[in-house]
Design a protein around this motif. Structure first.
Motif, PDB file in Angstrom:
ATOM      1  N   GLY A  60     -56.792  -3.092  -9.558  1.00  0.00           N
ATOM      2  CA  GLY A  60     -57.073  -1.840 -10.243  1.00  0.00           C
ATOM      3  C   GLY A  60     -55.779  -1.089 -10.526  1.00  0.00           C
ATOM      4  N   TYR A  61     -55.869   0.222 -10.776  1.00  0.00           N
ATOM      5  CA  TYR A  61     -54.695   1.016 -11.133  1.00  0.00           C
ATOM      6  C   TYR A  61     -53.649   1.011 -10.021  1.00  0.00           C
ATOM      7  CZ  TYR A  61     -56.317   3.071 -15.542  1.00  0.00           C
ATOM      8  OH  TYR A  61     -56.693   3.262 -16.842  1.00  0.00           O
ATOM      9  N   LEU A  62     -54.060   1.346  -8.777  1.00  0.00           N
ATOM     10  CA  LEU A  62     -53.098   1.469  -7.692  1.00  0.00           C
ATOM     11  C   LEU A  62     -52.445   0.134  -7.366  1.00  0.00           C
ATOM     12  CD1 LEU A  62     -51.658   3.059  -5.509  1.00  0.00           C
ATOM     13  CD2 LEU A  62     -53.643   2.715  -4.010  1.00  0.00           C
ATOM     14  N   SER A  63     -53.238  -0.914  -7.236  1.00  0.00           N
ATOM     15  CA  SER A  63     -52.674  -2.217  -6.865  1.00  0.00           C
ATOM     16  C   SER A  63     -51.804  -2.786  -7.986  1.00  0.00           C
ATOM     17  CB  SER A  63     -53.784  -3.198  -6.492  1.00  0.00           C
ATOM     18  OG  SER A  63     -54.795  -3.236  -7.464  1.00  0.00           O
ATOM     19  N   THR A  64     -52.167  -2.542  -9.249  1.00  0.00           N
ATOM     20  CA  THR A  64     -51.339  -3.010 -10.365  1.00  0.00           C
ATOM     21  C   THR A  64     -50.009  -2.263 -10.396  1.00  0.00           C
ATOM     22  OG1 THR A  64     -53.335  -3.492 -11.664  1.00  0.00           O
ATOM     23  CG2 THR A  64     -51.258  -3.395 -12.857  1.00  0.00           C
ATOM     24  N   PHE A  65     -50.061  -0.949 -10.188  1.00  0.00           N
ATOM     25  CA  PHE A  65     -48.835  -0.149 -10.136  1.00  0.00           C
ATOM     26  C   PHE A  65     -47.959  -0.586  -8.966  1.00  0.00           C
ATOM     27  CE2 PHE A  65     -46.759   3.779  -8.439  1.00  0.00           C
ATOM     28  CZ  PHE A  65     -45.819   3.923  -9.445  1.00  0.00           C
ATOM     29  N   SER A  66     -48.584  -0.810  -7.826  1.00  0.00           N
ATOM     30  CA  SER A  66     -47.843  -1.256  -6.648  1.00  0.00           C
ATOM     31  C   SER A  66     -47.200  -2.622  -6.894  1.00  0.00           C
ATOM     32  CB  SER A  66     -48.782  -1.317  -5.436  1.00  0.00           C
ATOM     33  OG  SER A  66     -48.075  -1.598  -4.254  1.00  0.00           O
ATOM     34  N   PHE A  67     -47.917  -3.510  -7.564  1.00  0.00           N
ATOM     35  CA  PHE A  67     -47.362  -4.828  -7.913  1.00  0.00           C
ATOM     36  C   PHE A  67     -46.134  -4.662  -8.796  1.00  0.00           C
ATOM     37  CE2 PHE A  67     -46.830  -8.526 -10.566  1.00  0.00           C
ATOM     38  CZ  PHE A  67     -47.095  -9.603  -9.734  1.00  0.00           C
ATOM     39  N   ALA A  68     -46.238  -3.801  -9.814  1.00  0.00           N
ATOM     40  CA  ALA A  68     -45.122  -3.608 -10.743  1.00  0.00           C
ATOM     41  C   ALA A  68     -43.909  -3.008 -10.040  1.00  0.00           C
ATOM     42  CB  ALA A  68     -45.564  -2.709 -11.896  1.00  0.00           C
ATOM     43  N   VAL A  69     -44.154  -2.084  -9.096  1.00  0.00           N
ATOM     44  CA  VAL A  69     -43.051  -1.489  -8.334  1.00  0.00           C
ATOM     45  C   VAL A  69     -42.408  -2.533  -7.429  1.00  0.00           C
ATOM     46  CG1 VAL A  69     -42.451   0.207  -6.552  1.00  0.00           C
ATOM     47  CG2 VAL A  69     -44.006   0.844  -8.407  1.00  0.00           C
ATOM     48  N   SER A  70     -43.239  -3.383  -6.843  1.00  0.00           N
ATOM     49  CA  SER A  70     -42.730  -4.354  -5.869  1.00  0.00           C
ATOM     50  C   SER A  70     -41.793  -5.376  -6.494  1.00  0.00           C
ATOM     51  CB  SER A  70     -43.897  -5.072  -5.181  1.00  0.00           C
ATOM     52  OG  SER A  70     -44.555  -5.945  -6.089  1.00  0.00           O
ATOM     53  N   PRO A 293     -49.762  -2.172 -18.973  1.00  0.00           N
ATOM     54  CA  PRO A 293     -48.627  -1.441 -19.559  1.00  0.00           C
ATOM     55  C   PRO A 293     -48.366  -0.108 -18.880  1.00  0.00           C
ATOM     56  CG  PRO A 293     -50.508  -1.426 -21.050  1.00  0.00           C
ATOM     57  CD  PRO A 293     -50.820  -2.403 -19.958  1.00  0.00           C
ATOM     58  N   TRP A 294     -49.437   0.558 -18.444  1.00  0.00           N
ATOM     59  CA  TRP A 294     -49.277   1.826 -17.705  1.00  0.00           C
ATOM     60  C   TRP A 294     -48.479   1.596 -16.426  1.00  0.00           C
ATOM     61  CZ3 TRP A 294     -51.161   2.843 -12.759  1.00  0.00           C
ATOM     62  CH2 TRP A 294     -51.121   4.176 -12.331  1.00  0.00           C
ATOM     63  N   ALA A 295     -48.838   0.554 -15.695  1.00  0.00           N
ATOM     64  CA  ALA A 295     -48.159   0.265 -14.434  1.00  0.00           C
ATOM     65  C   ALA A 295     -46.709  -0.142 -14.665  1.00  0.00           C
ATOM     66  CB  ALA A 295     -48.903  -0.846 -13.695  1.00  0.00           C
ATOM     67  N   MET A 296     -46.463  -0.975 -15.670  1.00  0.00           N
ATOM     68  CA  MET A 296     -45.108  -1.447 -15.941  1.00  0.00           C
ATOM     69  C   MET A 296     -44.181  -0.298 -16.305  1.00  0.00           C
ATOM     70  SD  MET A 296     -46.126  -4.820 -18.146  1.00  0.00           S
ATOM     71  CE  MET A 296     -44.464  -5.189 -18.667  1.00  0.00           C
ATOM     72  N   SER A 297     -44.642   0.586 -17.175  1.00  0.00           N
ATOM     73  CA  SER A 297     -43.809   1.698 -17.641  1.00  0.00           C
ATOM     74  C   SER A 297     -43.488   2.662 -16.507  1.00  0.00           C
ATOM     75  CB  SER A 297     -44.510   2.442 -18.785  1.00  0.00           C
ATOM     76  OG  SER A 297     -44.798   1.579 -19.856  1.00  0.00           O
ATOM     77  N   LEU A 298     -44.508   3.061 -15.753  1.00  0.00           N
ATOM     78  CA  LEU A 298     -44.290   4.014 -14.665  1.00  0.00           C
ATOM     79  C   LEU A 298     -43.472   3.403 -13.534  1.00  0.00           C
ATOM     80  CD1 LEU A 298     -47.618   6.029 -14.284  1.00  0.00           C
ATOM     81  CD2 LEU A 298     -45.505   6.697 -15.405  1.00  0.00           C
ATOM     82  N   ALA A 299     -43.692   2.134 -13.251  1.00  0.00           N
ATOM     83  CA  ALA A 299     -42.947   1.472 -12.182  1.00  0.00           C
ATOM     84  C   ALA A 299     -41.463   1.404 -12.519  1.00  0.00           C
ATOM     85  CB  ALA A 299     -43.497   0.069 -11.943  1.00  0.00           C
ATOM     86  N   MET A 300     -41.137   1.062 -13.755  1.00  0.00           N
ATOM     87  CA  MET A 300     -39.737   1.010 -14.147  1.00  0.00           C
ATOM     88  C   MET A 300     -39.100   2.397 -14.179  1.00  0.00           C
ATOM     89  SD  MET A 300     -38.576  -2.028 -14.421  1.00  0.00           S
ATOM     90  CE  MET A 300     -39.594  -2.454 -13.019  1.00  0.00           C
ATOM     91  N   LEU A 301     -39.883   3.415 -14.563  1.00  0.00           N
ATOM     92  CA  LEU A 301     -39.367   4.787 -14.547  1.00  0.00           C
ATOM     93  C   LEU A 301     -39.067   5.218 -13.112  1.00  0.00           C
ATOM     94  CD1 LEU A 301     -38.697   7.402 -16.044  1.00  0.00           C
ATOM     95  CD2 LEU A 301     -41.102   8.080 -15.800  1.00  0.00           C
TER      96      LEU A 301
END
Length: 406
Positions: A60-70, A293-301
Motif C-alpha cells: 500500500g502507500y506506506l509500504s511502497t514509500f518505505s520500499f522507495a526510501v530503503s 510514482p508518489w512513493a518514488m518522488s517523495l522518497a527521493m525528495l
C-alpha cells in the motif's frame, strides 16, 4: 488526473465488454483470463500490457514509500561513501556536491516516476522504452536498456553487501577496542554470508516482505534524526560555518583541484540511484499507477533534503579530516561516531547503519529478482523457463532470486 480517471473507467467498461482475454503465461503456455474476476490493476496488466497477473498486490502507500526510501539507505550509504568527497575536495565538496548533483538526481527521479505511472509493470524502463522508442529501434534500445539495468542492479547490490560487511566489522572492531581489525578476506567472507541471508529473506512471501518493509522508514528516520542531534549536542570542537561551506582541501591526487572536487558527486550518485526499483515491484502494489510514482518522488525528495543536512552535520563534527580518513576501521563516519559519542554510542549507530543498509539489500534483491523475472517472461535471458517459475507457496520467483544471489 482526469485522464487517469477516464482510463480507469474505460478499463472497467472493457472488463464488462471483453470478459476474457487469452494471455501467454510466464511459462509460455496460453491461458484464458476473465477480466471481471481481476482487480483494476491486474485487469490493466492483462488487457493493456498482455501479462498474466501472478503476484499478490500487498503493498500500500506506506509500504511502497518505505520500499522507495530503503533503496537509497540514506544514513548508511552516506556513512560508507563520505570519504569520497572528503578526499576529493574537503567539507565543501561533501556539502555542495550533494546539493548540486542531488538536483540532477531529483529531475531524473521525477521523470522516471512519470514513466512508471504510465507503464506500471515489473519490467520497468526496459518495457517503457519498448513502448516509446521508434519501432525500428525498439529491439536494440530495449536490449541495451534491459541489460544495463540488470547488470547495474547486480553491481549495486554487491556494493551494498560489501558496505554492510564493512559496517558490521567496524562495529566489531570498536567493541574489541580496536584489537581486532578486519582484513579484506574477512570482509569478502562476511559479505558472502550476508548475501545468502538476503536471499533467505527474499524467499518469503510478498505478505511478509510488505510487513517487514513497512517498518523500515520509521526506523530509518528516527535513527537519522537522533544521530544528528546527538552528534551536534556531544561534539565539543565543532568546525565553524566557514570551514564547512568553503573549505577546499583536495587530497585525492587528481589535478586540477576543481576537477578533483567534482569527484564528490560519487557519494550522492551512489545514494540517489536505482530510481526505478519501485517500478519492479509495481505488480505487487495496489493502484501502482498512483502509489509507485508518489512513493518514488517523495522518497527521493526525502533522501535529497535529508542527505544534504546530514552531510552538513558530519562536516561540522568530523574533527581532523586526516585522522578520520586514516581510521584503522577504514570507515570515517564510524570513526566520527566513536570520537564524538564514545564507544557505546559509536557501536550503537554503526550497528544502526548496518541494519539500514541490510534493508537496502533486502529491497534491492526483491527489485533485482523481479527484474530478472520480467526479462525472463519475455524470453530475453538464457534459461528463461526456469527464472519465471513462481513458487506455489510464496507466490514469488524464488529461482530468479537465488540465481541473483549466486
Amino acid at each position: 488526473m482526469a485522464e487517469k480517471v477516464n482510463d480507469i473507467e474505460d478499463l472497467r467498461q472493457r472488463k464488462k465488454s471483453v470478459g476474457v482475454v487469452e494471455l501467454q503465461g510466464p511459462d509460455g503456455e496460453a491461458r484464458v483470463v476473465n477480466l471481471e474476476e481481476l482487480t483494476d490493476a491486474d485487469a490493466e496488466l492483462a488487457a493493456k500490457f498482455g501479462y498474466q497477473p501472478v503476484f499478490k498486490r500487498r503493498f500500500g502507500y506506506l509500504s511502497t514509500f518505505s520500499f522507495a526510501v530503503s533503496i537509497s539507505g540514506l544514513f548508511s550509504t552516506v556513512a560508507t561513501t563520505f570519504s569520497y568527497p572528503l578526499r576529493a575536495g574537503g567539507a565543501s565538496s561533501a556539502v555542495w556536491s550533494w546539493f548540486t548533483s542531488g538536483i540532477g538526481c531529483m529531475c531524473i527521479a521525477c521523470s522516471v516516476a512519470e514513466l512508471v505511472s504510465a507503464y506500471p509493470t515489473c519490467g520497468g524502463l526496459y518495457y517503457t522504452v519498448s513502448q516509446l522508442a521508434p519501432k525500428k529501434w525498439v529491439p536494440s534500445i530495449s536490449w541495451i536498456t534491459g541489460w544495463l539495468n540488470l547488470l547495474g542492479q547486480i553491481a549495486g547490490h554487491a556494493s551494498s553487501e560489501y558496505g554492510a560487511s564493512q559496517l558490521l566489522l567496524a562495529a566489531v572492531s570498536m567493541g574489541s577496542d580496536f584489537t581486532y581489525l578486519p582484513t579484506s578476506g574477512t570482509i569478502i567472507g562476511v559479505m558472502a554470508a550476508l548475501t545468502v541471508l538476503t536471499g533467505l529473506v527474499n524467499s518469503l512471501s510478498t505478505y511478509w516482505m510488505e510487513k517487514m518493509t513497512k517498518t523500515y522508514v520509521v526506523f530509518h528516520i528516527a535513527v537519522l534524526i537522533s544521530c544528528s542531534i546527538a552528534l551536534l549536542a556531544k561534539c565539543e570542537n565543532r568546525h565553524d560555518a566557514k570551514h564547512v561551506f568553503t573549505d577546499v582541501d583536495a587530497t585525492s591526487g587528481w589535478t586540477p583541484v576543481g576537477f578533483s572536487w567534482l569527484f564528490g558527486f560519487l557519494s550522492v550518485s551512489w545514494t540517489m540511484t536505482n530510481y526505478d526499483a519501485t517500478a519492479h515491484i509495481t505488480e505487487e502494489i495496489s493502484e501502482p499507477e498512483l502509489k509507485a510514482p508518489w512513493a518514488m518522488s517523495l522518497a527521493m525528495l526525502l533522501t535529497y533534503v535529508g542527505g544534504f543536512l546530514f552531510n552538513i552535520v558530519l562536516s561540522f563534527v568530523m574533527g581532523d579530516k586526516t585522522s578520520i580518513l586514516e581510521s584503522r576501521m577504514e570507515q570515517p563516519v564510524a570513526q566520527i561516531f566513536y570520537n564524538v559519542l564514545g564507544k557505546k554510542g559509536g557501536i550503537f549507530y554503526t550497528v544502526c547503519a548496518f541494519l539500514i543498509i541490510k534493508f537496502v539489500t533486502f529491497t534491492g534483491m526483491q527489485s533485482l529478482g523481479r527484474t530478472l523475472f520480467a526479462f525472463s517472461r519475455d524470453g530475453l535471458v538464457p534459461f528463461s523457463n526456469i527464472w519465471v517459475q513462481i513458487n506455489p507457496v510464496t507466490q514469488t520467483p524464488i529461482y530468479a532470486v537465488w540465481v541473483c544471489v549466486f
